[in-house]
Design a protein around this motif. Sequence first.
Motif, PDB file in Angstrom:
ATOM      1  N   VAL A  20       0.866  -1.174   0.000  1.00  0.00           N
ATOM      2  CA  VAL A  20       0.000   0.000   0.000  1.00  0.00           C
ATOM      3  C   VAL A  20       0.907   1.230   0.000  1.00  0.00           C
ATOM      4  CG1 VAL A  20      -1.623   1.302   1.424  1.00  0.00           C
ATOM      5  CG2 VAL A  20      -1.865  -1.189   1.201  1.00  0.00           C
ATOM      6  N   GLN A  21       0.708   2.110  -0.995  1.00  0.00           N
ATOM      7  CA  GLN A  21       1.527   3.324  -1.062  1.00  0.00           C
ATOM      8  C   GLN A  21       0.908   4.426  -0.219  1.00  0.00           C
ATOM      9  OE1 GLN A  21       4.303   2.853  -2.350  1.00  0.00           O
ATOM     10  NE2 GLN A  21       3.994   1.157  -3.771  1.00  0.00           N
ATOM     11  N   GLU A  22      -0.403   4.566  -0.355  1.00  0.00           N
ATOM     12  CA  GLU A  22      -1.104   5.641   0.332  1.00  0.00           C
ATOM     13  C   GLU A  22      -2.388   5.081   0.908  1.00  0.00           C
ATOM     14  OE1 GLU A  22      -3.303   9.843  -0.696  1.00  0.00           O
ATOM     15  OE2 GLU A  22      -2.451   8.659  -2.325  1.00  0.00           O
ATOM     16  N   PRO A  71      -8.458  -4.217  18.564  1.00  0.00           N
ATOM     17  CA  PRO A  71      -8.396  -4.358  17.103  1.00  0.00           C
ATOM     18  C   PRO A  71      -7.138  -3.689  16.549  1.00  0.00           C
ATOM     19  CG  PRO A  71     -10.048  -2.718  17.732  1.00  0.00           C
ATOM     20  CD  PRO A  71      -9.525  -3.300  19.008  1.00  0.00           C
ATOM     21  N   LEU A  72      -6.374  -4.422  15.771  1.00  0.00           N
ATOM     22  CA  LEU A  72      -5.169  -3.868  15.154  1.00  0.00           C
ATOM     23  C   LEU A  72      -5.319  -3.904  13.640  1.00  0.00           C
ATOM     24  CD1 LEU A  72      -2.019  -5.267  17.029  1.00  0.00           C
ATOM     25  CD2 LEU A  72      -2.947  -2.942  17.063  1.00  0.00           C
ATOM     26  N   ILE A  73      -4.912  -2.805  12.990  1.00  0.00           N
ATOM     27  CA  ILE A  73      -4.926  -2.700  11.525  1.00  0.00           C
ATOM     28  C   ILE A  73      -3.483  -2.473  11.096  1.00  0.00           C
ATOM     29  CG2 ILE A  73      -5.687  -1.288   9.567  1.00  0.00           C
ATOM     30  CD1 ILE A  73      -8.221  -0.602  11.273  1.00  0.00           C
ATOM     31  N   LEU A  74      -2.941  -3.379  10.283  1.00  0.00           N
ATOM     32  CA  LEU A  74      -1.530  -3.294   9.909  1.00  0.00           C
ATOM     33  C   LEU A  74      -1.398  -3.230   8.385  1.00  0.00           C
ATOM     34  CD1 LEU A  74      -1.918  -5.484  12.451  1.00  0.00           C
ATOM     35  CD2 LEU A  74       0.562  -5.527  12.339  1.00  0.00           C
ATOM     36  N   PHE A  75      -0.957  -2.082   7.885  1.00  0.00           N
ATOM     37  CA  PHE A  75      -0.643  -1.941   6.459  1.00  0.00           C
ATOM     38  C   PHE A  75       0.840  -2.261   6.270  1.00  0.00           C
ATOM     39  CE2 PHE A  75      -4.316   0.887   6.927  1.00  0.00           C
ATOM     40  CZ  PHE A  75      -5.077   0.550   5.815  1.00  0.00           C
ATOM     41  N   ASN A  76       1.151  -2.963   5.202  1.00  0.00           N
ATOM     42  CA  ASN A  76       2.539  -3.319   4.858  1.00  0.00           C
ATOM     43  C   ASN A  76       3.308  -3.930   6.046  1.00  0.00           C
ATOM     44  OD1 ASN A  76       1.965  -2.146   2.367  1.00  0.00           O
ATOM     45  ND2 ASN A  76       2.912  -0.199   2.899  1.00  0.00           N
ATOM     46  N   GLU A 117      -3.347   5.860  10.268  1.00  0.00           N
ATOM     47  CA  GLU A 117      -2.996   7.290  10.161  1.00  0.00           C
ATOM     48  C   GLU A 117      -1.703   7.487   9.369  1.00  0.00           C
ATOM     49  OE1 GLU A 117      -4.339   6.154  13.324  1.00  0.00           O
ATOM     50  OE2 GLU A 117      -6.144   6.894  12.318  1.00  0.00           O
ATOM     51  N   GLY A 118      -1.097   6.384   8.945  1.00  0.00           N
ATOM     52  CA  GLY A 118       0.132   6.477   8.152  1.00  0.00           C
ATOM     53  C   GLY A 118       1.400   6.495   8.998  1.00  0.00           C
TER      54      GLY A 118
END
Length: 173
Positions: A20-22, A71-76, A117-118
């Motif tokens: 995910v880039q953005e 709850p955990l959200i993990l990008f990349n 939130e990045g």
Amino acid sequence: MIRPILIHPDPRLKKLCDPVQEITSDLRTLAADMLATMYDAPGIGLAAPQVGVTRRLIVMDCMKAPDAPRPLILFNPEVVWTSDTLHTYEEGCLSIPEQYADVQRPDKATVRWMDPEGATQEETFDGLWATCVQHEIDHLNGKLFIDYLGLMKRQLITRKMEKLKRERAREAR
Ligand code: NI
């Protein structure tokens, strides 16, 4: 919104997922849907390819406590360290319903990821959290827990899933 979970075998479960880039609003919605889908199943982890989106995103909550969720959200998500000590856990998977098998993995794993939130986050997981995060990251690389099993056992489970999918398709008609 609860999304349908793909059942193995499915080519989308074998793909190397794209980073995910953005973090767009679509991806935030996807993450929220994945958490709703995971809690509804119920399960403790879910990877984007399991709902047909081949992007590097996983969600999890291993608290197993509806009154104290985490709850955990993990990008990349990326494993940056694992312990030498191993731990065996009887794993299952929402894409391989009602099939369980012992899988050995490092009992601790440090993971780095991007939050919704990045911001970059890093945490060392142990116990069930360590097993779960490694299982979910495997999904992003097209790998299922049954890939750790012997060929015979893997084929047996795959045949059971093919039969399950045929039965579900018949019921849906
Ligand atoms: Ni799984």
